[in-house]
Design a protein around this motif. Sequence first.
Motif, PDB file in Angstrom:
ATOM      1  N   LYS A  21      40.545  96.906  74.382  1.00 56.23           N
ATOM      2  CA  LYS A  21      41.343  96.811  73.966  1.00 56.23           C
ATOM      3  C   LYS A  21      41.612  97.665  72.604  1.00 56.23           C
ATOM      4  CE  LYS A  21      44.349  93.234  72.681  1.00 56.23           C
ATOM      5  NZ  LYS A  21      45.365  93.774  71.291  1.00 56.23           N
ATOM      6  N   ARG A  24      43.370 100.688  74.135  1.00 55.33           N
ATOM      7  CA  ARG A  24      43.923 100.709  74.634  1.00 55.33           C
ATOM      8  C   ARG A  24      44.877 101.487  73.386  1.00 55.33           C
ATOM      9  NH1 ARG A  24      40.691  97.295  77.914  1.00 55.33           N
ATOM     10  NH2 ARG A  24      41.396  95.596  77.155  1.00 55.33           N
ATOM     11  N   THR A  29      47.290 103.816  76.738  1.00 55.72           N
ATOM     12  CA  THR A  29      46.696 104.759  77.678  1.00 55.72           C
ATOM     13  C   THR A  29      45.587 103.056  78.474  1.00 55.72           C
ATOM     14  OG1 THR A  29      45.420 104.937  77.387  1.00 55.72           O
ATOM     15  CG2 THR A  29      47.270 106.775  77.375  1.00 55.72           C
ATOM     16  N   TYR A  30      45.797 103.228  79.209  1.00 55.31           N
ATOM     17  CA  TYR A  30      44.119 102.222  79.831  1.00 55.31           C
ATOM     18  C   TYR A  30      43.773 102.607  81.534  1.00 55.31           C
ATOM     19  CZ  TYR A  30      48.454 100.267  83.063  1.00 55.31           C
ATOM     20  OH  TYR A  30      49.202 100.252  84.387  1.00 55.31           O
ATOM     21  N   VAL A  32      42.679 102.271  85.580  1.00 49.91           N
ATOM     22  CA  VAL A  32      42.636 101.432  86.865  1.00 49.91           C
ATOM     23  C   VAL A  32      41.398 101.922  87.331  1.00 49.91           C
ATOM     24  CG1 VAL A  32      44.762 100.434  86.631  1.00 49.91           C
ATOM     25  CG2 VAL A  32      44.491 102.677  87.957  1.00 49.91           C
ATOM     26  N   GLN A  96      50.774 102.874  78.918  1.00 51.56           N
ATOM     27  CA  GLN A  96      50.838 101.593  78.740  1.00 51.56           C
ATOM     28  C   GLN A  96      52.697 101.489  79.109  1.00 51.56           C
ATOM     29  OE1 GLN A  96      49.762  98.688  76.187  1.00 51.56           O
ATOM     30  NE2 GLN A  96      47.544  99.828  76.118  1.00 51.56           N
ATOM     31  N   ASP A 143      43.932  90.431  76.917  1.00 54.96           N
ATOM     32  CA  ASP A 143      45.169  92.025  76.676  1.00 54.96           C
ATOM     33  C   ASP A 143      45.248  91.926  78.438  1.00 54.96           C
ATOM     34  OD1 ASP A 143      46.470  94.070  76.311  1.00 54.96           O
ATOM     35  OD2 ASP A 143      44.533  95.405  76.794  1.00 54.96           O
ATOM     36  N   TYR A 145      46.214  94.535  80.198  1.00 58.36           N
ATOM     37  CA  TYR A 145      45.011  95.913  80.005  1.00 58.36           C
ATOM     38  C   TYR A 145      43.937  96.204  80.553  1.00 58.36           C
ATOM     39  CZ  TYR A 145      50.148  97.706  79.834  1.00 58.36           C
ATOM     40  OH  TYR A 145      51.207  97.728  80.105  1.00 58.36           O
ATOM     41  N   LEU A 150      43.487  93.428  85.709  1.00 61.70           N
ATOM     42  CA  LEU A 150      44.500  94.482  86.408  1.00 61.70           C
ATOM     43  C   LEU A 150      43.928  93.962  87.406  1.00 61.70           C
ATOM     44  CD1 LEU A 150      44.433  97.594  83.867  1.00 61.70           C
ATOM     45  CD2 LEU A 150      46.272  95.986  84.415  1.00 61.70           C
ATOM     46  N   HIS A 157      51.707  93.728  87.914  1.00 61.96           N
ATOM     47  CA  HIS A 157      51.660  93.689  86.600  1.00 61.96           C
ATOM     48  C   HIS A 157      52.479  95.215  87.015  1.00 61.96           C
ATOM     49  CE1 HIS A 157      48.929  97.303  86.693  1.00 61.96           C
ATOM     50  NE2 HIS A 157      49.591  97.370  85.429  1.00 61.96           N
TER      51      HIS A 157
END
Length: 252
Positions: A21, A24, A29-30, A32, A96, A143, A145, A150, A157
């Motif tokens: 977290k 991020r 940003t995150y 996937v 994000q 969170d 993300y 996810l 989302h």
Amino acid sequence: MKVIQSSKNPVVKQWKKLLTKKGRDQSLTYIVEGFHLVEEALKQGDIVIELILVEGTELPKTWNLVGVELIQVSEEAGKALADTETTQGVFAVCRQKETASIDESKTFLLLDGLQDPGNIGTIIRTAEASGIDAIILGKGTVDLYNPKVLRSAQGSHFHLPIIKGDLSEFISVLKEKGVPVYGTALENGEEYTTVKPRDSYALIVGNEGNGMSTETLSQTDQNLYIPIYGKSESLNVAIAAGILLYYFKNGQ
């Protein structure tokens, strides 16, 4: 195309921070993982910054990669980034979302201190499927993300506004707009089928073990419960949310 071999490469280390977290929040940003989530991210326009491909993995020819930096990494580096035991070998670093407007929203789902990422992701996926307009993540909720959130949300989302904030403040605003606020609790509660579904409403679901906070409970217009006919003490929060959301959607 840039190629990275070592999992100790500074770029890989920076990507790994996105599994936390703190990382991020600092970068906004995150990351996937997997073909489905990466494809859903690519459909959202310009949110994908980098697409990471483990060597030997082939990308679908239908993907639009215009403006996306493609980076190939070794299997070793791919394993360092993976949040799954068996990675599909494709990742995307995404921006994000900026805070979305909920001014036009009529139906709201509020999450009060939920801690299980799988539950949160499932709830988001179910809420999106049931046609909810917006989701509010209260303080103490995991969170958005988080990789497990996810993965459980399966891209939902991307499809609706999800806002993080103080539930008390949001509830006050909703009440000013005349939106009825329903809690989920036995205390001063009614069986959910006794309430007539409305076009506009807010539903709150609480922490898996402790339920809704005392502060949030004090602000509800009505609390609802789902009857238990067997010997179980309670329903999983994601299952309960699904039952209530579809009831409010269809009145059945």
